[in-house]
Design a protein around this motif. Structure first.
Motif, PDB file in Angstrom:
ATOM      1  N   ASP A   1       0.839  -1.202   0.000  1.00 43.94           N
ATOM      2  CA  ASP A   1       0.000   0.000   0.000  1.00 43.94           C
ATOM      3  C   ASP A   1       0.874   1.251   0.000  1.00 43.94           C
ATOM      4  N   PRO A   2       1.561   1.523  -1.092  1.00 47.96           N
ATOM      5  CA  PRO A   2       2.521   2.637  -1.122  1.00 47.96           C
ATOM      6  C   PRO A   2       1.892   4.007  -0.893  1.00 47.96           C
ATOM      7  N   LEU A   3       0.613   4.166  -1.150  1.00 46.20           N
ATOM      8  CA  LEU A   3      -0.049   5.453  -0.959  1.00 46.20           C
ATOM      9  C   LEU A   3      -0.739   5.565   0.393  1.00 46.20           C
ATOM     10  N   GLY A   4      -0.670   4.517   1.180  1.00 44.55           N
ATOM     11  CA  GLY A   4      -1.177   4.582   2.542  1.00 44.55           C
ATOM     12  C   GLY A   4      -2.684   4.639   2.686  1.00 44.55           C
ATOM     13  N   PHE A   5      -3.417   4.074   1.747  1.00 42.42           N
ATOM     14  CA  PHE A   5      -4.880   4.102   1.845  1.00 42.42           C
ATOM     15  C   PHE A   5      -5.394   3.353   3.076  1.00 42.42           C
ATOM     16  N   ALA A   6      -4.664   2.334   3.508  1.00 43.68           N
ATOM     17  CA  ALA A   6      -5.149   1.501   4.601  1.00 43.68           C
ATOM     18  C   ALA A   6      -4.798   2.053   5.980  1.00 43.68           C
ATOM     19  N   GLU A   7      -3.951   3.070   6.033  1.00 47.33           N
ATOM     20  CA  GLU A   7      -3.467   3.549   7.327  1.00 47.33           C
ATOM     21  C   GLU A   7      -4.589   4.051   8.233  1.00 47.33           C
ATOM     22  N   LYS A   8      -5.569   4.729   7.647  1.00 45.17           N
ATOM     23  CA  LYS A   8      -6.672   5.262   8.448  1.00 45.17           C
ATOM     24  C   LYS A   8      -7.978   4.499   8.217  1.00 45.17           C
ATOM     25  N   ALA A   9      -7.864   3.363   7.550  1.00 47.03           N
ATOM     26  CA  ALA A   9      -9.063   2.591   7.224  1.00 47.03           C
ATOM     27  C   ALA A   9      -9.488   1.718   8.392  1.00 47.03           C
ATOM     28  N   THR A  10     -10.776   1.593   8.559  1.00 47.13           N
ATOM     29  CA  THR A  10     -11.330   0.649   9.520  1.00 47.13           C
ATOM     30  C   THR A  10     -11.467  -0.712   8.832  1.00 47.13           C
ATOM     31  N   PRO A  11     -11.680  -1.788   9.585  1.00 46.91           N
ATOM     32  CA  PRO A  11     -11.923  -3.081   8.935  1.00 46.91           C
ATOM     33  C   PRO A  11     -13.081  -3.031   7.933  1.00 46.91           C
ATOM     34  N   ALA A  12     -14.123  -2.246   8.246  1.00 47.48           N
ATOM     35  CA  ALA A  12     -15.252  -2.121   7.323  1.00 47.48           C
ATOM     36  C   ALA A  12     -14.826  -1.429   6.030  1.00 47.48           C
ATOM     37  N   THR A  13     -13.952  -0.428   6.157  1.00 51.24           N
ATOM     38  CA  THR A  13     -13.457   0.270   4.969  1.00 51.24           C
ATOM     39  C   THR A  13     -12.601  -0.658   4.118  1.00 51.24           C
ATOM     40  N   LEU A  14     -11.778  -1.481   4.773  1.00 48.20           N
ATOM     41  CA  LEU A  14     -10.969  -2.446   4.035  1.00 48.20           C
ATOM     42  C   LEU A  14     -11.843  -3.425   3.269  1.00 48.20           C
ATOM     43  N   GLN A  15     -12.968  -3.796   3.842  1.00 52.33           N
ATOM     44  CA  GLN A  15     -13.895  -4.681   3.146  1.00 52.33           C
ATOM     45  C   GLN A  15     -14.439  -4.004   1.885  1.00 52.33           C
ATOM     46  N   ARG A  16     -14.727  -2.705   1.987  1.00 49.26           N
ATOM     47  CA  ARG A  16     -15.197  -1.974   0.808  1.00 49.26           C
ATOM     48  C   ARG A  16     -14.087  -1.867  -0.237  1.00 49.26           C
ATOM     49  N   TYR A  17     -12.863  -1.664   0.220  1.00 51.13           N
ATOM     50  CA  TYR A  17     -11.730  -1.635  -0.717  1.00 51.13           C
ATOM     51  C   TYR A  17     -11.618  -2.962  -1.466  1.00 51.13           C
ATOM     52  N   ARG A  18     -11.783  -4.065  -0.717  1.00 51.54           N
ATOM     53  CA  ARG A  18     -11.687  -5.374  -1.357  1.00 51.54           C
ATOM     54  C   ARG A  18     -12.837  -5.583  -2.342  1.00 51.54           C
ATOM     55  N   GLU A  19     -14.032  -5.148  -1.973  1.00 52.36           N
ATOM     56  CA  GLU A  19     -15.174  -5.226  -2.885  1.00 52.36           C
ATOM     57  C   GLU A  19     -14.888  -4.441  -4.162  1.00 52.36           C
ATOM     58  N   ALA A  20     -14.323  -3.240  -4.003  1.00 53.43           N
ATOM     59  CA  ALA A  20     -14.008  -2.401  -5.168  1.00 53.43           C
ATOM     60  C   ALA A  20     -12.922  -3.046  -6.021  1.00 53.43           C
ATOM     61  N   GLU A  21     -11.922  -3.641  -5.367  1.00 53.31           N
ATOM     62  CA  GLU A  21     -10.850  -4.284  -6.118  1.00 53.31           C
ATOM     63  C   GLU A  21     -11.376  -5.454  -6.948  1.00 53.31           C
ATOM     64  N   LEU A  22     -12.234  -6.252  -6.340  1.00 57.36           N
ATOM     65  CA  LEU A  22     -12.807  -7.386  -7.067  1.00 57.36           C
ATOM     66  C   LEU A  22     -13.680  -6.930  -8.228  1.00 57.36           C
ATOM     67  N   ALA A  23     -14.515  -5.911  -7.983  1.00 54.59           N
ATOM     68  CA  ALA A  23     -15.403  -5.427  -9.038  1.00 54.59           C
ATOM     69  C   ALA A  23     -14.602  -4.879 -10.212  1.00 54.59           C
TER      70      ALA A  23
ATOM     71  N   VAL B   1     -14.306  -6.468 -14.089  1.00 49.65           N
ATOM     72  CA  VAL B   1     -14.599  -5.649 -15.269  1.00 49.65           C
ATOM     73  C   VAL B   1     -13.376  -5.593 -16.183  1.00 49.65           C
ATOM     74  N   SER B   2     -12.198  -5.473 -15.594  1.00 50.52           N
ATOM     75  CA  SER B   2     -10.978  -5.387 -16.396  1.00 50.52           C
ATOM     76  C   SER B   2     -10.685  -6.686 -17.132  1.00 50.52           C
ATOM     77  N   MET B   3     -10.965  -7.829 -16.484  1.00 52.19           N
ATOM     78  CA  MET B   3     -10.756  -9.098 -17.176  1.00 52.19           C
ATOM     79  C   MET B   3     -11.671  -9.201 -18.400  1.00 52.19           C
ATOM     80  N   LEU B   4     -12.916  -8.775 -18.234  1.00 54.98           N
ATOM     81  CA  LEU B   4     -13.829  -8.756 -19.377  1.00 54.98           C
ATOM     82  C   LEU B   4     -13.359  -7.761 -20.434  1.00 54.98           C
ATOM     83  N   ALA B   5     -12.830  -6.621 -19.980  1.00 55.67           N
ATOM     84  CA  ALA B   5     -12.375  -5.595 -20.923  1.00 55.67           C
ATOM     85  C   ALA B   5     -11.205  -6.100 -21.769  1.00 55.67           C
ATOM     86  N   VAL B   6     -10.266  -6.793 -21.137  1.00 54.78           N
ATOM     87  CA  VAL B   6      -9.118  -7.321 -21.870  1.00 54.78           C
ATOM     88  C   VAL B   6      -9.579  -8.318 -22.932  1.00 54.78           C
TER      89      VAL B   6
END
Length: 209
Positions: free
Chosen positions: A46-68, A72-77
């Motif tokens: 996490d070179p930009l430090g997004f997780a430093e102030k994240a709560t566990p709930a926020t990390l779950q949203r990050y993971r949801e966003a990463e998967l989504a 989409v990117s796999m379909l795009a390729v």
């Protein structure tokens, strides 16, 4: 200029990095170390430090966003490669769509936009219903809260029955999806950049290498 397209196919990075060791972040650090997709030798990237102030709930949203975004990117390729490969021979739109893949969307007939919007809207609505707490039930300081019983990315869509029952095998499948999604995000970005730079399709670039 082929370099951008080749670079996009390089190995992808992982998701986050370790956080400062204080009492407030200790539990969060423990949860990140156990996250699927955290792999050696990089670890929690996490070179930009997004997780430093994240709560566990926020990390779950990050993971949801990463998967989504990864899905989409796999379909795009695939869309980039298939769309350019069948150029001039597809049964869709009288085979009238041609050129680099980034120009295809502008050549689609206007009526087809309604289909695209309806499909995307239905998908997003079902995803929100499956994973998110009703906004009326969310605390004011916790908007976009995921349900406690919701596993990020789990939309109960497994028509081929590929999801294993064994927890270790399931974690391995999750890691493979994350890694392929991460690579696809880099690849799709590279494809977009390369075609925007010189106006040539990705297939054309590969054929001229």
């Amino acid at each position: 200029m082929k370099f951008v397209a080749v670079l996009a196919l390089a190995a992808s990075a992982n998701a986050f990095t370790t956080m400062p060791t204080n009492k407030a972040s200790s539990a969060l650090k423990a949860s990140t170390e156990g996250m699927v997709g955290v792999l050696d030798p990089v670890g929690f990237f996490d070179p930009l430090g997004f997780a430093e102030k994240a709560t566990p709930a926020t990390l779950q949203r990050y993971r949801e966003a990463e998967l989504a975004h990864g899905r989409v990117s796999m379909l795009a390729v695939i869309g980039f490669l298939v769309g350019e490969k069948v150029e001039g021979s597809s049964f869709l739109f009288d085979a009238s769509i041609s050129g680099p893949a980034i120009t295809h969307i502008t050549q689609v007939p206007d009526g087809f936009w309604a289909v695209i919007i309806a499909f995307v809207g239905a998908y997003e609505a079902s995803r929100a219903e499956a994973g998110w707490v009703d906004p009326a039930d969310c605390p004011v300081d916790q908007p976009g809260l995921l349900r406690d019983d919701y596993l990020p990315g789990d939309l109960k869509f497994d028509p081929l029955g590929l999801m294993p029952d064994d927890a270790e095998e399931f974690a391995l499948i999750q890691t493979k999806e994350l890694q392929n999604g991460r690579l696809a995000m880099l690849a799709a970005a590279g494809f977009l950049a390369q075609e925007a730079v010189d106006g040539k399709g990705i297939i054309e670039h590969f054929q001229s290498m």
